[in-house]
Design an enzyme around this catalytic site. Structure first.
Site, PDB file in Angstrom:
ATOM      1  N   ASP A 145     -10.502  -6.066 -17.688  1.00  0.00           N
ATOM      2  CA  ASP A 145     -10.658  -7.114 -18.704  1.00  0.00           C
ATOM      3  C   ASP A 145      -9.301  -7.436 -19.337  1.00  0.00           C
ATOM      4  OD1 ASP A 145     -11.345  -8.778 -20.776  1.00  0.00           O
ATOM      5  OD2 ASP A 145     -12.775  -7.399 -21.705  1.00  0.00           O
ATOM      6  N   HIS A 178       0.816  -1.215   0.000  1.00  0.00           N
ATOM      7  CA  HIS A 178       0.000   0.000   0.000  1.00  0.00           C
ATOM      8  C   HIS A 178       0.852   1.269   0.000  1.00  0.00           C
ATOM      9  CE1 HIS A 178      -3.382   2.506   0.375  1.00  0.00           C
ATOM     10  NE2 HIS A 178      -4.048   1.909   1.342  1.00  0.00           N
TER      11      HIS A 178
END
Length: 470
Positions: free
Chosen positions: A411, A169
């Site tokens: 995708d 992070h």
């Protein structure tokens, strides 16, 4: 290397290949890059797990998604070359990236079941198969001198697959992470460069030469530590588990609690909010946004369930994306570092529990709206003058909204995920993710961790709160 989980009637086993390091596909600069003072704040010194589930694609029959993702990853690391490096700690705890091109960890795996056998419920947080789908490689979980990404692609017998990613992070926030993953997906599909070019520019969020704290940053304070608490409050909860280690607790209560309590005493459960439930909550505070109303509802129900001392101070901390908040020093398009700050709504437990949720929603709105250029500068200066503190733990509930970043839109050529989102579930934290159904595309999901008796009370209060008003 294999691991199994028996969750009747499903025996889910995964066989993994040996982890490999994926390096940039072309030469990259070798240099040292300091992180910003928002990147290396204590609250984000952790790894975030993400899962995305994909169905089989008839058009890609016979093709290996792991190979496509691996190739896209190697190309993306040319543009995002700091992610292939390693972090070290400089003077005064400053985190610096050594851009050495060592690479990120990649694991290929095969499951012994079809994707549909897992079931939709198990695909959403808290996924019972997280350890199977995103295995922890020994020695990889640290912040210092460890790979900054761990990727696992697990193929199911039906041809579908799961993509698990654990990211450091300190290198990027949710928006920056999705920007990077979208770059991987674009390059995996054959483009020559990502549609959004990555921008480093971490110096834009660095403390001033003369630090000045101009706001009361309550989200970093643990209030009322001397008050007598009920048995399920944090201090008593630790004592009854027999895991108590006073020295470790004093040095880092957040880490101590997550490591020693969550897996033994807490149960994890997800809650979905469709349009009907969200509207029922919103009707109780029409002046608020849906996010403010939902956070207010969760905060109040959780506090009632925990039953803290009525006079104790309770907090609701939210994570605010500052990309659209800054006016004087706007961040450039493509900035993928942490552009987030914590803001806290603060009140007494008795006021939160006795007032309608419109009271809590107003506090949340005020906390969110206080974030501006001066607030960001103040919190950035606080990081370097106060030892880069973590957010408060005691009687604090942190909520972060990850529903708008497009986890379920990535995708790689096999279509969009059935479900995608952050899968970290721990005490005191709630991740909001999108939950789309055929008949309802505006749903939200939040996963929480609470002691069993408290979870039952929370569910009871939540049912009352989300019931449509007559």
């Amino acid at each position: 290397m294999a691991s199994c989980l028996l969750s009747a009637p499903l025996l889910f086993c995964v066989t993994r290949s040996k982890p490999q390091l994926i390096v940039p596909s072309a030469s990259t600069p070798h240099q040292q890059k300091p992180l910003s003072d928002l990147d290396d704040q204590g609250t984000v010194r952790l790894h975030i797990p993400v899962l995305m589930f994909y169905r089989n694609s008839v058009e890609r029959r016979g093709e290996d998604p792991a190979m496509a993702i691996k190739e896209g990853l190697a190309k993306a690391l040319v543009f995002y070359y700091p992610l292939a490096g390693r972090i070290f700690e400089g003077e005064n705890g400053k985190l610096i990236v050594n851009c050495n091109g060592k690479g990120v960890l990649f694991v290929e795996a095969k499951a012994n079941v079809k994707l549909e056998q897992i079931g939709d419920k198990s695909m959403q947080p808290p996924c019972p198969y997280l350890k199977q789908l995103l295995n922890t490689v020994p020695g990889s979980k640290g912040i210092i001198d460890c790979p900054l990404l761990l990727i696992q692609v697990t193929r199911f017998t039906c041809g579908g697959f799961a993509l698990g990613i654990r990211f450091n992070h300190t290198m990027m926030d949710a928006q920056g992470f999705i920007q990077f993953v979208n770059a991987v997906s674009e390059l995996a599909k054959g483009v020559s460069a990502p549609s959004t070019f990555p921008i480093w520019e971490r110096g834009l969020l660095t403390a001033r030469s003369t630090p000045t704290i101009t706001y009361e940053h309550n989200q970093f304070k643990d209030f009322d530590l001397s008050k007598t608490t009920r048995w399920w409050d944090f201090e008593k909860l630790l004592r009854i588990t027999k895991f108590i280690n006073v020295q470790k607790l004093a040095s880092d209560p957040c880490v101590f609690f997550s490591k020693n309590i969550c897996h033994s005493l807490l149960i994890k459960r997800s809650f979905t909010f469709g349009s009907r439930e969200l509207q029922a909550i919103k009707d109780q505070c029409p002046a608020s946004t849906t996010f403010e109303a939902l956070c207010a509802c969760l905060w109040k129900c959780r506090t009632i369930a925990l039953r803290p001392d009525p006079n104790s101070t309770v907090l609701l901390t939210i994570i605010v994306n500052i990309r659209e908040k800054l006016q004087d020093s706007k961040l450039p398009l493509g900035y993928y570092g942490n552009a987030i700050v914590l803001a806290a709504a603060v009140t007494k437990a008795k006021l939160l529990c006795s007032n309608p949720i419109s009271y809590a929603a107003k506090l949340i709105r005020e906390a969110k709206n206080i974030v501006n250029d001066d607030y960001v500068k103040s919190i950035t200066d606080l990081m370097v003058t106060s030892g880069r503190p973590r957010g408060a733990v005691l009687r604090n509930f942190l909520i972060t909204d990850n529903s708008r970043f497009g986890y379920d839109d990535v995708d790689f050529g096999w279509g969009k995920p059935i479900f995608g989102g952050v899968y970290g579930v721990g005490y005191g934290v709630g991740f909001l993710v999108s939950h789309k159904r055929m008949e309802d595309t505006k749903g939200k999901l939040v996963a929480l961790a609470l002691p069993p008796l408290i979870m039952g009370k929370f569910q009871y209060e939540l049912r009352k709160m989300t019931r449509a008003q007559k």
